[in-house]
Design a protein around this motif. Structure first.
Motif, short mmCIF file in Angstrom:
data_model
loop_
_atom_site.label_atom_id
_atom_site.label_comp_id
_atom_site.label_asym_id
_atom_site.label_seq_id
_atom_site.Cartn_x
_atom_site.Cartn_y
_atom_site.Cartn_z
N LEU A 115 1.43 15.19 5.02
CA LEU A 115 0.07 15.41 4.84
C LEU A 115 -0.41 16.71 5.33
CD1 LEU A 115 -1.54 11.77 5.29
CD2 LEU A 115 -1.13 12.89 3.17
N THR A 116 0.15 17.10 6.66
CA THR A 116 -0.29 18.28 7.50
C THR A 116 0.56 19.52 7.07
OG1 THR A 116 1.18 17.70 9.30
CG2 THR A 116 -1.17 16.89 9.36
N ALA A 117 1.45 19.17 6.06
CA ALA A 117 2.53 20.44 5.53
C ALA A 117 3.10 20.93 6.92
CB ALA A 117 1.67 21.33 4.87
N GLY A 118 3.43 20.04 7.82
CA GLY A 118 4.24 20.51 9.02
C GLY A 118 3.45 21.13 10.02
N GLY A 119 2.10 21.06 9.68
CA GLY A 119 1.19 21.63 10.75
C GLY A 119 0.78 20.32 11.68
N PRO A 130 0.80 -1.22 0.01
CA PRO A 130 -0.11 0.11 0.16
C PRO A 130 0.67 1.28 0.03
CG PRO A 130 0.08 -1.05 2.21
CD PRO A 130 0.68 -2.04 1.28
N PRO A 131 0.53 2.48 -0.63
CA PRO A 131 0.98 3.35 -0.64
C PRO A 131 1.41 4.08 0.84
CG PRO A 131 -1.03 3.93 -1.09
CD PRO A 131 -0.80 2.60 -1.06
N ARG A 132 2.57 4.68 0.99
CA ARG A 132 2.92 5.17 2.56
C ARG A 132 2.94 6.71 2.16
NH1 ARG A 132 7.49 2.11 5.74
NH2 ARG A 132 7.54 3.26 7.90
N HIS A 133 2.53 7.16 3.27
CA HIS A 133 2.60 8.73 3.51
C HIS A 133 2.97 9.22 4.83
CE1 HIS A 133 0.24 8.86 -0.24
NE2 HIS A 133 -0.28 8.06 0.13
#
Length: 54
Positions: free
Chosen positions: A24-28, A16-19
């Motif tokens: 995803l939160t752009a550092g937030g 499966p893809p891994r993130h």
């Protein structure tokens, strides 16, 4: 991402893809995720845990 994937099931993947949550939160601490027309919130808590809510 077009957001128009329809109702067809995704083809099975060997891996499966891994993130990274930080990407995803752009550092937030918050990311909004759209799935089948519904909006979900992915939040990183102060303790470093993930919470996904509708």
């Amino acid at each position: 991402m077009s957001g128009d994937e329809g109702d067809a099931p995704a083809a099975p993947r060997a891996t499966p893809p891994r993130h990274r949550a930080e990407e995803l939160t752009a550092g937030g601490r918050l990311a909004l995720i759209e799935h089948r027309g519904q909006l979900y919130s992915l939040r990183i808590t102060r303790a470093g845990k993930l919470i996904l809510t509708k």
